[in-house]
Design a protein around this motif. Structure first.
Motif, PDB file in Angstrom:
ATOM      1  N   TRP A  43     -24.995 -25.574  -2.044  1.00 22.99           N
ATOM      2  CA  TRP A  43     -24.120 -26.717  -2.315  1.00 22.99           C
ATOM      3  C   TRP A  43     -22.725 -26.570  -1.720  1.00 22.99           C
ATOM      4  O   TRP A  43     -22.207 -27.518  -1.111  1.00 22.99           O
ATOM      5  N   PRO A  44     -22.064 -25.417  -1.824  1.00 25.37           N
ATOM      6  CA  PRO A  44     -20.722 -25.331  -1.226  1.00 25.37           C
ATOM      7  C   PRO A  44     -20.705 -25.568   0.278  1.00 25.37           C
ATOM      8  O   PRO A  44     -19.685 -26.002   0.825  1.00 25.37           O
ATOM      9  N   ALA A  47     -20.993 -29.656   0.266  1.00 27.67           N
ATOM     10  CA  ALA A  47     -20.090 -30.514  -0.510  1.00 27.67           C
ATOM     11  C   ALA A  47     -18.797 -30.783   0.256  1.00 27.67           C
ATOM     12  O   ALA A  47     -18.190 -29.867   0.817  1.00 27.67           O
ATOM     13  N   THR A  48     -18.399 -32.023   0.272  1.00 35.11           N
ATOM     14  CA  THR A  48     -17.145 -32.423   0.926  1.00 35.11           C
ATOM     15  C   THR A  48     -16.387 -33.374  -0.002  1.00 35.11           C
ATOM     16  O   THR A  48     -16.988 -34.052  -0.844  1.00 35.11           O
ATOM     17  N   ALA A 225     -19.493 -28.826   4.941  1.00 34.50           N
ATOM     18  CA  ALA A 225     -18.138 -28.554   4.461  1.00 34.50           C
ATOM     19  C   ALA A 225     -17.315 -27.876   5.543  1.00 34.50           C
ATOM     20  O   ALA A 225     -17.845 -27.205   6.436  1.00 34.50           O
ATOM     21  N   THR A 250     -13.558 -23.212   0.786  1.00 32.99           N
ATOM     22  CA  THR A 250     -14.926 -22.831   1.103  1.00 32.99           C
ATOM     23  C   THR A 250     -14.860 -21.740   2.160  1.00 32.99           C
ATOM     24  O   THR A 250     -14.163 -21.898   3.170  1.00 32.99           O
ATOM     25  N   SER A 287     -24.160 -27.717   9.442  1.00 36.20           N
ATOM     26  CA  SER A 287     -25.201 -28.403   8.681  1.00 36.20           C
ATOM     27  C   SER A 287     -26.521 -28.259   9.408  1.00 36.20           C
ATOM     28  O   SER A 287     -26.597 -28.477  10.617  1.00 36.20           O
ATOM     29  N   HIS A 311     -12.462 -33.025   4.743  1.00 37.77           N
ATOM     30  CA  HIS A 311     -12.323 -31.637   4.289  1.00 37.77           C
ATOM     31  C   HIS A 311     -11.511 -30.816   5.290  1.00 37.77           C
ATOM     32  O   HIS A 311     -10.657 -30.006   4.894  1.00 37.77           O
ATOM     33  N   PRO A 344     -18.806 -25.337  -5.208  1.00 33.68           N
ATOM     34  CA  PRO A 344     -17.828 -25.993  -4.333  1.00 33.68           C
ATOM     35  C   PRO A 344     -16.420 -25.834  -4.876  1.00 33.68           C
ATOM     36  O   PRO A 344     -16.141 -26.147  -6.040  1.00 33.68           O
TER      37      PRO A 344
END
Length: 839
Positions: A43-44, A47-48, A225, A250, A287, A311, A344
C-alpha cells in the motif's frame, strides 16, 4: 512449533462440530489476515495524496496546475538537441519569467573520454536555472528534474512530472514568505544521454559551490507513490530530516542498496551529484501496472496518475519549507540510515549502525529457540538440516518453474512479442500468478517432508537461512537488513511462545493470533521488496535479452519458508500430529478414516495456490491486448550508405528470447517488407543502450536525398615521420546525433577529441568511436597523430529523427494503438553512413 498438536478431547458430536468450526474459522481468519498484510505491505508504494485542483490556494502545490504545464512539456517526444526540446526549454523560460524572475540558460559542452569503453562522448546541453535568494542563507538547496525525453516518448512521468514539479514548487514558494536559505531550481537537460546536464551544472556552474544538498525527482511508470529511493552515501542524517519533513513520507532503504551496491548507479541525475562529492536525495514513483509505459508513447499526460504528481510536489514543498529554514551546515554526514514504510506516511527510521546489533539479537534468539526445540523434542537435528536444504531446493525449483512458465507464455502469446523496457501489459496479474506458483512449489516441497519430519525441525531449518541473511545484510547491505531481521524476530518470538506454552499453542485461536502477528510483520516488510523487484524485472529482461520474470521469486520463497508454520496451520489446522520419524507418520495414518488421512488433506494449499496462479496468469493473458494506453510497439529504421547509394529498411524485435524475427511484421511494419525481408543480425549504434546485436529483417528501400556530415581538414603537417591532422566536423542539416568511428585505430599515435586527450594505451575496445549525443553549435574538432604514411580512416554515422517519405512509397501512419518501440538508438530514424579518408 510445539511437538504435540493433538485434537482436544471432545465427548459429544456437537462438541466435535464446534471444535471443527472453530478450527476452520481460525484458519480462515489467518488466511484473511495474511492477504490483508500483503496488501498493507504494498500500500505505501501505491498510496498518493488527493490531487489538488487548478484553483487550489497559491501556497499549496496543485497537481491541477502542474498538469496544465505537463500537457505542453510532454505533448510529444523531445530528445536533447531536437527542435522540440528547444520548444520545451522556451516554454519553461516563459513560465519562469511570468513569475517575475530572470532565468539563466547554462549552455555547456561536455566532452568525456572513456578509453576503457573505446569511446569519447560529446554532449551540448542547455540547462535552465533560477535562484531564489534566502533571507539569511547557510547554503543553497537545489531542486531538479530533467526536461529532455527519449525519442520514443513524450515523457509525462519520465520526466515531465519532475519538470512541472520543480516549476509548480517554484510558484508555491514565490507566493509565500522567503525562506532562510537560497533555493536553486534546476531544469536539467540531457539526463537520458548520461546525466550530462546535471554533470554540467555540478562541474562548471559557479552556483554549484554553494549547494548544501540536492533534491532530484525521477519517474518510472505512470503511477505510484513518490518515494525516497536512494540517497548519496553517508547521508543518514539528511535522510532522516527529509523524511521527517515530508507530509506523507515514503521510502525504502533496500532500494538505496539495490541502486548503489548492486546496480552501481541510481539511473538519475543524482549520479552526477554524487560524482561531484555532494549530498543529495532522489525521489521516484514506481508502479507495476504503469511501468510498461516507460520510454513509450503511453507515458502521456492522459495516463499519468495525478496523485503521483501531487505526491512529488508535496515532498518538494514540505522538505523545502522545513530544511529551507534550517541551519544546513548542522546537517552533518552520517552513516546510511535504515528506513521503511509500515503504512502510507508512516516510516520507521534508525541509524544503520543499529542493524548489526538487531541482527545479532535475532541470531541469539534463534540459537535459544533451537536449543529449546531440541531439548523438548519439538525438532530433530536431521529435520532442521533437511528443512534448510528444502528451502534451498524450493527456491531453485520455484525460480526455474516461474522462468519456464514465463518463457512458455511469451512463446505462445503473440501479444508479448514486442519490445518494452518496463514490463508487460497485465503485469500485476502475471506477477501475482508467479508468486502463487512459487507458493505452490514451496508448500508442496515441505508438505512432502511433513509426512516424516516435524514442523518444528523444518521451520527451524528454514529460519537458519534467515539468521544468516540477517547477519550478512546487517554488515554489507544494511538497507536490506529489516527484511530479514524483524520477520525473523517476530517468528522466533511466536516459536518461543509455542514451545513455552504448548497447551495454548494447541488451541486454534491463540495459535492464530501468534501466527497472524508474525505473518503481518513478515509480509509488510517482504511484500514491497517483491513488488519493487517485479517492477524492475521487465527492465532486466530487456537489458539481458532473457526471461527475468523470476527476479522477485527468491525473496517470495524465502518469505514462504519463514511462514511455514502459517502454511502448515492453513493446511492442517491444529489436528495434525507432528511426525517423529515413521512413528508420527503412522499416527497420522491411523487418525484418518481413509488412506493418508489428514496428511493428504494438507495438499489443498499447494493445489489452491496453483489454481490461483493459473487464474491470475489467465487474466494476464486476457489483458495483454493493445490500446492507446497499452500500445503495440514496433520500429522501422531507414539506412542509407552514402558511399554506395544503397538504402534499406530494417526492423528489429525482441526475438532474443527465442521467437523468430518475423514476429515483428504486422499491419504497419509489413508495408516496408512486402516480400518478407532478409534475416540479418543488426546493431548499428554501438554507443547507446542498444548494445547487442539483435535478429532483424532488412529489405531494399528507395534512396533519399540525405547528405553526410561535413569533415574539413583544418591543418596537416609532418614531424619526424609522424603525420599530424586536425579536422573540423559539422553535422548535416537535421542531424540529431552522430557516431564517428576510427576504422584504423592501430595507426594512431595520439588522439585529441574536441580538446580532450584520449589515452590510447587504456583503450579497452577493438576500435575507437566518438559519440556526439547532441551537437555543439560550432561543431567539434578531432586531432590525430599517425604513423608516417598511414591514412586516417573514419566512418560517420548520422541519425535523423523520423523516416523519409517518398512519392512512390507513401507511408501509412501507425494507428493510435501502435507506438515506436523504446529502442532509443533506432526508433523511427534515418541513419546515414559515409566514409572519409585523410591520405
Amino acid at each position: 512449533m510445539a511437538n504435540t498438536m493433538t485434537r482436544p478431547a471432545v465427548g459429544t458430536q456437537a462438541g466435535v462440530q464446534s471444535w471443527a468450526q472453530s478450527n476452520l474459522l481460525a484458519r480462515s481468519s489467518l488466511l484473511a489476515t495474511l492477504l490483508l498484510a500483503t496488501w498493507l505491505g504494498m500500500w505505501p508504494l501505491l498510496a498518493t495524496p488527493a490531487a489538488l485542483p487548478v484553483d487550489a490556494p497559491a501556497g499549496s502545490f496543485s497537481a491541477g496546475r502542474a498538469l496544465q504545464d505537463l500537457a505542453v512539456v510532454a505533448a510529444q517526444p523531445h530528445p536533447i538537441g531536437s527542435p522540440r526540446n528547444a520548444a520545451v526549454r522556451d516554454y519553461l523560460v516563459a513560465q519562469i519569467e511570468a513569475l517575475g524572475l530572470t532565468p539563466e540558460i547554462q549552455r555547456a559542452t561536455l566532452t568525456r573520454a572513456r578509453p576503457e569503453r573505446g569511446m569519447t562522448t560529446i554532449t551540448a546541453v542547455e540547462n535552465i536555472l533560477v535562484r531564489v535568494p534566502g533571507t539569511d542563507s547557510s547554503g543553497a538547496i537545489v531542486v531538479t528534474g530533467h526536461y529532455d525525453s527519449v525519442p520514443t516518448s513524450g515523457g509525462a512521468a519520465d520526466c515531465g512530472s519532475c519538470v512541472v514539479t520543480v516549476l509548480e514548487t517554484l510558484r508555491v514558494l514565490q507566493s509565500g514568505p522567503a525562506l532562510k536559505n537560497d533555493v536553486i531550481f534546476l531544469f536539467a537537460d540531457g539526463e537520458e544521454v548520461g546525466v550530462t546536464g546535471a554533470r554540467g551544472f555540478v562541474m562548471d556552474h559557479p552556483w554549484a559551490q554553494d549547494v548544501a544538498f540536492y533534491m532530484v525527482f525521477e519517474g518510472y511508470g505512470t503511477g505510484g507513490a513518490s518515494m525516497l529511493y536512494v540517497a548519496s552515501p553517508q547521508s543518514g542524517e539528511l535522510v532522516a530530516s527529509a523524511l521527517g519533513a515530508s507530509t506523507m513520507p515514503t521510502g525504502y532503504s533496500f532500494l538505496h542498496d539495490i541502486m548503489w551496491a548492486l546496480a552501481g548507479n541510481t539511473g538519475s541525475d543524482l549520479d552526477a551529484v554524487v560524482a561531484a562529492g555532494k549530498p543529495g536525495l532522489a525521489f521516484i514513483n514506481l508502479s507495476v501496472g504503469g511501468a510498461p509505459a516507460y520510454h513509450v508513447m503511453a507515458d502521456a499526460p492522459a495516463y499519468l496518475n495525478p496523485g503521483s504528481l501531487q505526491h512529488h510536489g508535496e515532498n518538494a514543498v514540505g522538505i523545502l519549507r522545513q530544511l529551507g529554514n534550517a541551519d544546513l551546515p548542522a546537517i552533518e554526514s552520517a552513516a546510511d540510515a535504515v528506513y521503511f514504510n509500515i503504512l502510507p506516511g508512516v516510516v520507521v527510521t534508525y541509524p544503520g549502525a543499529l542493524a548489526l546489533p538487531f541482527a545479532g539479537l535475532a541470531a541469539l534468539l534463534y540459537i535459544a529457540v533451537l536449543v529449546m526445540a531440541l531439548r523438548r523434542r519439538a525438532a530433530t537435528l536431521g529435520g532442521i538440516i533437511l528443512g534448510a536444504l528444502a528451502l534451498l531446493v524450493s527456491l531453485v525449483a520455484a525460480t526455474v518453474a516461474v522462468t519456464l512458465a514465463w518463457w512458455l507464455l511469451r512463446l505462445a502469446n503473440p501479444n508479448w512479442h514486442i519490445v518494452l523496457l518496463g514490463g508487460w501489459y497485465g503485469a500485476p496479474w502475471y506477477f501475482a500468478g508467479f508468486v502463487a506458483l512459487a507458493l505452490a512449489v514451496t508448500a508442496g516441497c515441505f508438505l512432502l517432508l511433513r509426512r516424516w519430519f516435524s514442523l518444528g525441525g523444518l521451520a527451524l531449518g528454514a529460519l537458519a537461512w534467515w539468521s544468516v541473511l540477517a547477519l550478512l545484510t546487517a554488515r554489507s547491505l544494511t538497507g536490506f537488513s529489516p527484511l530479514f531481521t524483524w520477520p525473523l524476530l517476530a517468528m522466533l518470538l511466536a516459536a518461543a511462545w509455542a514451545l513455552w506454552q504448548p497447551a495454548a499453542a494447541q488451541r486454534p485461536w491463540p495459535r492464530t493470533a501468534a501466527l497472524a502477528l508474525a505473518g503481518i510483520v513478515t509480509l509488510v516488510l517482504a511484500a514491497p521488496v517483491v513488488y519493487v523487484l517485479a517492477v524492475y524485472a521487465g527492465r532486466m529482461e530487456a537489458i539481458m535479452g532473457q526471461p527475468a520474470a523470476a527476479l522477485p521469486i527468491p525473496v517470495a520463497v524465502l518469505a514462504f519458508g519463514l511462514l511455514l508454520p502459517q502454511i502448515d496451520f492453513l493446511a492442517f489446522g491444529v489436528s495434525h500430529k507432528d511426525a517423529k520419524g515413521t512413528k508420527g507418520h503412522e499416527e497420522n495414518r491411523k487418525e484418518g478414516a481413509r488412506g493418508e488421512g489428514r496428511v493428504a488433506k494438507g495438499w489443498v494449499v499447494p493445489v489452491a495456490a496453483l489454481a490461483v496462479g493459473a487464474l491470475c496468469l489467465g487474466v494476464a493473458v486476457l489483458q495483454s491486448g493493445f490500446s492507446a494506453e497499452h500500445p503495440k510497439t514496433n520500429t522501422v529504421v531507414y539506412e542509407l550508405n552514402a558511399d554506395t547509394g544503397a538504402a534499406r529498411w530494417v526492423t528489429v524485435n525482441d526475438s532474443l528470447n527465442g521467437r523468430g524475427t518475423r514476429a515483428q511484421l504486422d499491419a504497419w511494419t509489413g508495408q516496408f517488407f512486402p516480400l518478407g525481408g532478409e534475416e540479418i543480425e543488426y546493431n548499428p549504434w554501438l554507443a547507446g543502450w542498444f548494445v547487442m546485436a539483435r535478429p532483424a529483417l532488412a529489405a531494399a528501400a528507395p534512396v533519399a536525398p540525405y547528405t553526410s556530415s561535413a569533415i574539413t581538414v583544418l591543418a596537416e603537417d609532418s614531424d619526424g615521420g609522424a603525420r599530424h591532422v586536425r579536422l573540423g566536423i559539422m553535422p548535416a542539416e537535421g542531424v540529431l546525433n552522430s557516431q564517428i568511428i576510427v576504422e584504423n585505430p592501430g595507426a594512431l599515435r595520439s588522439l585529441v577529441v574536441d580538446g580532450v586527450p584520449y589515452d590510447l594505451a587504456a583503450n579497452g575496445a577493438p576500435g575507437i568511436q566518438v559519440v556526439v549525443s547532441s551537437w555543439p553549435a560550432a561543431g567539434i574538432t578531432l586531432e590525430a597523430t599517425l604513423a608516417g604514411g598511414e591514412p586516417l580512416r573514419l566512418t560517420v554515422q548520422d541519425r535523423h529523427l523520423g523516416l523519409p517519405s517518398f512519392a512512390e512509397l507513401p507511408i501509412t501512419p501507425r494507428p493510435d494503438w501502435m507506438a515506436p518501440a523504446p529502442l532509443g538508438d533506432l526508433a523511427d530514424s534515418a541513419i546515414v553512413r559515409g566514409s572519409f579518408v585523410v591520405e
